[in-house]
Design an enzyme around this catalytic site. Structure first.
Site, PDB file in Angstrom:
ATOM      1  N   GLY A  19      -6.405  -3.416  -0.485  1.00 40.21           N
ATOM      2  CA  GLY A  19      -5.625  -4.102   0.532  1.00 40.21           C
ATOM      3  C   GLY A  19      -6.540  -4.919   1.409  1.00 40.21           C
ATOM      4  O   GLY A  19      -7.731  -5.093   1.104  1.00 40.21           O
ATOM      5  N   GLY A  20      -5.980  -5.397   2.509  1.00 38.09           N
ATOM      6  CA  GLY A  20      -6.755  -6.249   3.389  1.00 38.09           C
ATOM      7  C   GLY A  20      -7.944  -5.549   4.007  1.00 38.09           C
ATOM      8  O   GLY A  20      -8.934  -6.187   4.364  1.00 38.09           O
ATOM      9  N   MET A  21      -7.846  -4.220   4.176  1.00 35.22           N
ATOM     10  CA  MET A  21      -8.928  -3.485   4.811  1.00 35.22           C
ATOM     11  C   MET A  21      -9.988  -3.003   3.830  1.00 35.22           C
ATOM     12  O   MET A  21     -11.037  -2.546   4.240  1.00 35.22           O
ATOM     13  CB  MET A  21      -8.360  -2.275   5.559  1.00 35.22           C
ATOM     14  CG  MET A  21      -7.517  -2.621   6.767  1.00 35.22           C
ATOM     15  SD  MET A  21      -8.493  -3.429   8.039  1.00 35.22           S
ATOM     16  CE  MET A  21      -9.639  -2.121   8.439  1.00 35.22           C
ATOM     17  N   GLY A  22      -9.725  -3.078   2.525  1.00 36.61           N
ATOM     18  CA  GLY A  22     -10.724  -2.628   1.581  1.00 36.61           C
ATOM     19  C   GLY A  22     -10.110  -2.063   0.319  1.00 36.61           C
ATOM     20  O   GLY A  22      -8.951  -2.315  -0.003  1.00 36.61           O
ATOM     21  N   VAL A  24      -9.654   1.469  -2.273  1.00 39.63           N
ATOM     22  CA  VAL A  24      -9.656   2.928  -2.334  1.00 39.63           C
ATOM     23  C   VAL A  24      -9.994   3.356  -3.750  1.00 39.63           C
ATOM     24  O   VAL A  24      -9.411   2.864  -4.723  1.00 39.63           O
ATOM     25  CB  VAL A  24      -8.294   3.512  -1.905  1.00 39.63           C
ATOM     26  CG1 VAL A  24      -8.312   5.029  -2.011  1.00 39.63           C
ATOM     27  CG2 VAL A  24      -7.957   3.088  -0.484  1.00 39.63           C
ATOM     28  N   ASP A 137       0.066   1.057  13.173  1.00 42.99           N
ATOM     29  CA  ASP A 137       0.500   0.414  11.936  1.00 42.99           C
ATOM     30  C   ASP A 137       1.406   1.351  11.134  1.00 42.99           C
ATOM     31  O   ASP A 137       1.226   1.527   9.931  1.00 42.99           O
ATOM     32  CB  ASP A 137      -0.701  -0.018  11.096  1.00 42.99           C
ATOM     33  CG  ASP A 137      -0.321  -1.048  10.018  1.00 42.99           C
ATOM     34  OD1 ASP A 137       0.709  -1.732  10.195  1.00 42.99           O
ATOM     35  OD2 ASP A 137      -1.047  -1.159   9.013  1.00 42.99           O
TER      36      ASP A 137
END
Length: 500
Positions: A19-22, A24, A137
């Site tokens: 996703g936008g944050m990284g 997994v 969020d």
């Protein structure tokens, strides 16, 4: 990177998502021999040193925030490290699917199922709020439904602690348009009431299959700011609408919302939910462990019980304790006198203490017969007294599902003389009344068809207790064995109630 090893112990296996944050990863903790999830914070090329430092700082903040939150509804953080010039978060591996994926595949949810999810998430949020943190969020993609029945709030990576400077002071709006509360879109830092709004938007999506505000990101932001929230159909509609009230001070108090959701989850009607006062972090007396439970007690006190050696939080009306919170000797839950009556002996044995992955236990064996008791925990909790009523309910239901899976199994109890495994058949699992807040029972019968063991599982507040009575003696009838297990369970429950 493709695959590799972190900190000499975490072996990356394959990506699970991005996703936008990284990204997994599925990984293997080789030191503890278990699967884990590892979140890699990806840093775009061309970042300035300050931007890179801010990203690392954000990951460390996520670790600090999540590590302090211990609740079955919050994903557990095991480790945080910086390697390959970027941060990595090592978390528990959840098996299941997100609420967003579930809605996408199966469509709108029944109101009772959505209500149960909402109550579980709000209890988890209340724990975070009690420690001065907001999630920021809450959305269907960050609510995870595990195969074991847990509802877990994930991605505290953008959580904000009160008094801590935000990393988004240069105009970046944290959250997902359509799930961001109006006051935060208006430039205010928000608070617990903002998370409640986001949960309301999440529940709207759960029961309708669509977002409360649709269109482009800009349109969703504009409509959130200018349009009243739509009313969802069904029994949850009025409550969701109240949770999504435009002004934070007019939203209901979580202490009212949680039991209302529980009532709908149990198949009842939605009770009247008054508009609340502006929600703030609970006072320090309510900040003690498992705050979501303690906040729910409108008037409560902590009582020290010398005889039992533990503390409970008990409501003023003298009802069932809200939570048992400090470990006790489980061998004291059935008295020597009761053990003697159950085993039909004038010389009852002393309890034999033990413990395994399911929790502390005690057994009272003699030749051919025995009584056993265990106060249970799930795999995500340190001890049974760290359980919550929510996680205890999940564990209780999981135990019921476990027993319904197996019709045949091997049984033995060397201490009473059964050293070799005995092929046994399970009787039907049945609901049981007269012990705990909920209970079920079953028996095991040997090759001859005669019952040799009876089990009772019951839940009282945040404790799940398993009681067993077994005998291979000729005299007791099948009904005698069932009643002995029930009497042992009732004796242990009464000991808990008396101590409280």
């Amino acid at each position: 990177m493709s695959t590799g090893r972190l900190a000499g112990r975490y072996s990356l296996q394959r990506p699970l998502g991005a996703g936008g944050m990284g990204k997994v990863w599925l990984a293997r903790d080789e030191m503890l021999d278990r699967d884990v999830a590892v979140k890699e914070l990806t840093l775009p090329e061309g970042m300035s040193p300050k931007e890179r430092a801010d990203s690392v700082k954000r990951a460390v903040r996520e670790a600090q925030a999540t590590a302090r939150l211990r609740h079955s509804g919050i994903v557990a953080l095991h480790d945080v490290l910086v390697e390959y010039e970027r941060p990595w978060l090592v978390m528990e591996l959840l098996r299941g699917r997100t609420l967003a994926d579930t809605i996408r595949e199966f469509g709108p949810m029944p109101p009772d199922y959505a209500a149960r999810i909402g109550a579980d998430v709000l209890e988890a949020l209340s724990v975070a709020h009690a420690q001065g943190m907001q999630h920021r969020d809450v959305k269907p993609g960050n609510v995870f439904l595990t195969e074991s029945g847990r509802v877990v709030l994930t991605d505290f990576g953008i959580a904000r602690q009160e008094g801590q400077a935000t990393l988004t002071e240069q105009g970046l709006m944290i959250g997902s348009p359509g799930f961001i509360a109006p006051e935060r879109l208006d430039g205010h830092p928000g608070g617990p009431a903002s998370d409640l709004w986001s949960l309301g938007a999440t529940l709207y999506t759960a029961v309708t299959g669509t977002a409360a505000y649709a269109g482009s990101a800009a349109q969703r932001v504009r409509d959130t700011m200018t349009q009243p929230p739509p009313v969802a159909p069904g029994p949850l509609g009025p409550l969701i609408n109240a949770m999504m009230a435009h002004h934070p001070e007019t939203r209901p108090d979580p202490r009212v919302v949680i039991p209302a959701l529980r009532q709908v989850a149990a198949g009842g009607p939605l009770p009247h939910v008054p508009a609340g006062q502006e929600m703030t972090v609970p006072s320090p007396v309510r900040k003690r462990g498992r705050a979501a439970l303690w906040i729910a007690a409108a008037a409560a006190l902590v009582v020290a019980v010398a005889a039992g050696g533990f503390f409970v939080l008990r409501s003023m009306d003298g009802g069932v304790p809200t939570a048992f919170t400090v470990p006790m000797d489980v061998c004291t839950l059935i008295s020597q006198e009761d053990v003697g009556l159950l085993l039909r002996t004038q010389s009852p044995p002393k309890g034999q203490r033990g413990s395994d992955d399911e929790g502390p236990k005690c057994s009272w064996p003699i030749s051919q017969s025995g009584v056993g008791l265990q106060v249970q925990k799930d795999s995500d909790t340190v001890d049974p007294w760290s359980m919550t009523p929510v996680s205890a309910r999940t564990l209780f239901q999981g135990q019921k599902r476990y027993w319904t899976r197996y019709d045949q199994l091997d049984w033995k109890w060397p201490e009473i003389g059964v050293k070799d495994s005995m092929k046994s058949k399970r009787t039907p699992v049945r609901e049981l009344s007269g012990v705990g807040e909920e209970a079920f029972a079953l028996e095991l019968a040997g090759p001859s068809g005669r019952v040799h063991s009876a089990y009772v599982y019951y839940r009282l507040a945040n404790l799940v207790v398993r009681v067993e009575y077994s005998t291979v003696a000729d005299r007791p009838t099948d009904e005698d064995i069932k009643q002995s297990a029930l009497k042992a369970a009732q004796a242990s429950e009464q000991a808990l109630r008396n101590a409280a």
